[in-house]
Design a protein around this motif. Structure first.
Motif, PDB file in Angstrom:
ATOM      1  N   ASN A 220      -0.180  15.934   3.617  1.00  0.00           N
ATOM      2  CA  ASN A 220       1.159  15.371   3.528  1.00  0.00           C
ATOM      3  C   ASN A 220       1.696  15.182   4.948  1.00  0.00           C
ATOM      4  OD1 ASN A 220       3.555  14.407   2.577  1.00  0.00           O
ATOM      5  ND2 ASN A 220       4.421  16.419   2.159  1.00  0.00           N
ATOM      6  N   ASN A 221       1.193  14.161   5.603  1.00  0.00           N
ATOM      7  CA  ASN A 221       1.508  13.876   6.993  1.00  0.00           C
ATOM      8  C   ASN A 221       1.790  12.377   7.099  1.00  0.00           C
ATOM      9  OD1 ASN A 221       0.524  12.783   9.680  1.00  0.00           O
ATOM     10  ND2 ASN A 221       0.581  14.981  10.120  1.00  0.00           N
ATOM     11  N   VAL A 222       2.995  12.028   7.512  1.00  0.00           N
ATOM     12  CA  VAL A 222       3.415  10.625   7.531  1.00  0.00           C
ATOM     13  C   VAL A 222       2.490   9.775   8.399  1.00  0.00           C
ATOM     14  CG1 VAL A 222       5.261   9.033   8.179  1.00  0.00           C
ATOM     15  CG2 VAL A 222       5.820  11.173   7.026  1.00  0.00           C
TER      16      VAL A 222
ATOM     17  N   ASN B   7      -1.704   5.627   8.899  1.00  0.00           N
ATOM     18  CA  ASN B   7      -3.032   5.239   9.389  1.00  0.00           C
ATOM     19  C   ASN B   7      -3.962   4.878   8.234  1.00  0.00           C
ATOM     20  OD1 ASN B   7      -2.311   5.558  12.066  1.00  0.00           O
ATOM     21  ND2 ASN B   7      -3.032   7.666  12.157  1.00  0.00           N
ATOM     22  N   LEU B   8      -3.890   5.614   7.143  1.00  0.00           N
ATOM     23  CA  LEU B   8      -4.683   5.302   5.959  1.00  0.00           C
ATOM     24  C   LEU B   8      -4.334   3.909   5.433  1.00  0.00           C
ATOM     25  CD1 LEU B   8      -6.589   6.082   3.591  1.00  0.00           C
ATOM     26  CD2 LEU B   8      -4.582   7.151   2.501  1.00  0.00           C
ATOM     27  N   GLY B   9      -3.044   3.625   5.334  1.00  0.00           N
ATOM     28  CA  GLY B   9      -2.604   2.310   4.869  1.00  0.00           C
ATOM     29  C   GLY B   9      -3.060   1.191   5.790  1.00  0.00           C
ATOM     30  N   ILE B  10      -2.979   1.419   7.081  1.00  0.00           N
ATOM     31  CA  ILE B  10      -3.421   0.405   8.048  1.00  0.00           C
ATOM     32  C   ILE B  10      -4.918   0.156   7.899  1.00  0.00           C
ATOM     33  CG2 ILE B  10      -3.779  -0.029  10.518  1.00  0.00           C
ATOM     34  CD1 ILE B  10      -1.045   1.469  10.945  1.00  0.00           C
TER      35      ILE B  10
ATOM     36  N   LEU C  79       0.858  -1.181   0.000  1.00  0.00           N
ATOM     37  CA  LEU C  79       0.000   0.000   0.000  1.00  0.00           C
ATOM     38  C   LEU C  79       0.894   1.232   0.000  1.00  0.00           C
ATOM     39  CD1 LEU C  79      -2.393  -1.350   2.718  1.00  0.00           C
ATOM     40  CD2 LEU C  79      -2.931  -1.133   0.304  1.00  0.00           C
ATOM     41  N   ILE C  80       0.952   1.917  -1.117  1.00  0.00           N
ATOM     42  CA  ILE C  80       1.729   3.137  -1.221  1.00  0.00           C
ATOM     43  C   ILE C  80       0.802   4.287  -0.847  1.00  0.00           C
ATOM     44  CG2 ILE C  80       3.003   4.655  -2.764  1.00  0.00           C
ATOM     45  CD1 ILE C  80       3.749   2.078  -4.308  1.00  0.00           C
ATOM     46  N   CYS C  81       1.159   4.973   0.212  1.00  0.00           N
ATOM     47  CA  CYS C  81       0.309   6.040   0.756  1.00  0.00           C
ATOM     48  C   CYS C  81       0.960   7.387   0.469  1.00  0.00           C
ATOM     49  CB  CYS C  81       0.108   5.826   2.252  1.00  0.00           C
ATOM     50  SG  CYS C  81      -0.624   4.220   2.620  1.00  0.00           S
ATOM     51  N   ASP C  82       0.464   8.020  -0.544  1.00  0.00           N
ATOM     52  CA  ASP C  82       1.000   9.285  -1.033  1.00  0.00           C
ATOM     53  C   ASP C  82       0.068  10.413  -0.610  1.00  0.00           C
ATOM     54  OD1 ASP C  82       2.624  11.035  -2.428  1.00  0.00           O
ATOM     55  OD2 ASP C  82       2.088  10.293  -4.409  1.00  0.00           O
ATOM     56  N   SER C  83       0.397  11.607  -1.026  1.00  0.00           N
ATOM     57  CA  SER C  83      -0.503  12.751  -0.861  1.00  0.00           C
ATOM     58  C   SER C  83      -0.360  13.624  -2.100  1.00  0.00           C
ATOM     59  CB  SER C  83      -0.214  13.513   0.436  1.00  0.00           C
ATOM     60  OG  SER C  83       1.151  13.829   0.521  1.00  0.00           O
ATOM     61  N   ASN C  84      -0.653  12.990  -3.242  1.00  0.00           N
ATOM     62  CA  ASN C  84      -0.623  13.665  -4.542  1.00  0.00           C
ATOM     63  C   ASN C  84       0.735  14.288  -4.862  1.00  0.00           C
ATOM     64  OD1 ASN C  84      -3.462  13.193  -5.233  1.00  0.00           O
ATOM     65  ND2 ASN C  84      -3.846  14.492  -3.452  1.00  0.00           N
ATOM     66  N   SER C  85       1.766  13.448  -4.863  1.00  0.00           N
ATOM     67  CA  SER C  85       3.107  13.908  -5.231  1.00  0.00           C
ATOM     68  C   SER C  85       3.078  14.620  -6.575  1.00  0.00           C
ATOM     69  CB  SER C  85       4.072  12.716  -5.325  1.00  0.00           C
ATOM     70  OG  SER C  85       4.373  12.205  -4.062  1.00  0.00           O
ATOM     71  N   THR C  86       3.981  15.576  -6.718  1.00  0.00           N
ATOM     72  CA  THR C  86       4.045  16.357  -7.957  1.00  0.00           C
ATOM     73  C   THR C  86       5.236  15.974  -8.832  1.00  0.00           C
ATOM     74  OG1 THR C  86       5.285  18.092  -6.817  1.00  0.00           O
ATOM     75  CG2 THR C  86       2.881  18.329  -6.911  1.00  0.00           C
ATOM     76  N   ASP C  87       5.969  14.920  -8.459  1.00  0.00           N
ATOM     77  CA  ASP C  87       7.179  14.548  -9.203  1.00  0.00           C
ATOM     78  C   ASP C  87       6.976  13.366 -10.152  1.00  0.00           C
ATOM     79  OD1 ASP C  87       6.910  12.453  -7.401  1.00  0.00           O
ATOM     80  OD2 ASP C  87       9.033  12.408  -6.866  1.00  0.00           O
TER      81      ASP C  87
END
Length: 152
Positions: free
Chosen positions: A72-74, A79-82, A38-46
């Motif tokens: 963008n909070n680790v 928690n989202l991934g869990i 589960l890759i938990c991003d926050s809309n990366s721009t790269d």
């Protein structure tokens, strides 16, 4: 005994590191197919989203999902991934970590010895020696690293 893992990886704008991690997990676990990533991003721009989608297309044997958190909070991303994980055993790993070759075997052995217990365990990280010698920050951070406990 079947031990299935959900691997939760928070990330943001670190596609090169993330791809290195995904390739390492893929190499390590060619014989172990009972996991999801589960890759938990926050809309990366790269371009992270596109790169991960290309990785998914090339590696159809791996169950990978991309989730986007609101902030963008680790901690929020973990928690989202869990919450979205499908397996009981969850491994939290940062996008800049590279797991050891026996990564899954070590976690599986720990879980088998602790069936029915609620435990949290953390992996060991090592900082590149060049960084340690060139930066007091890395020297300090590396000195606070957890000590390795052998569960074999």
């Amino acid at each position: 005994m079947d031990i299935n893992f959900s691997i939760v990886i928070p990330t943001w704008n670190r596609k090169e590191r993330l791809l290195e991690l995904l390739n390492q997990i893929n190499l390590i676990n060619q014989n172990y197919n009972k996991y999801e990533i589960l890759i938990c991003d926050s809309n990366s721009t790269d371009g992270t989203f596109d790169e991960v989608n290309n990785f998914i297309i090339k590696n159809k044997n791996i169950n990978i999902k991309i989730l986007n958190g609101k902030y963008n909070n680790v901690a929020q991303k973990r928690n989202l991934g869990i919450r979205m994980s499908i397996f009981e055993y969850i491994i939290l790993i940062d996008d800049d970590c590279v797991p050891e070759n026996n990564f899954f075997d070590k976690y599986r052995k720990i879980c088998e010895k602790n069936i029915g217990k609620s435990i949290i365990f953390s992996g060991l990280y090592k900082t590149d020696e060049v960084k340690i010698f060139s930066s007091n920050y890395y020297k300090y951070r590396d000195s606070k690293n957890y000590k390795f406990l052998n569960f074999n």
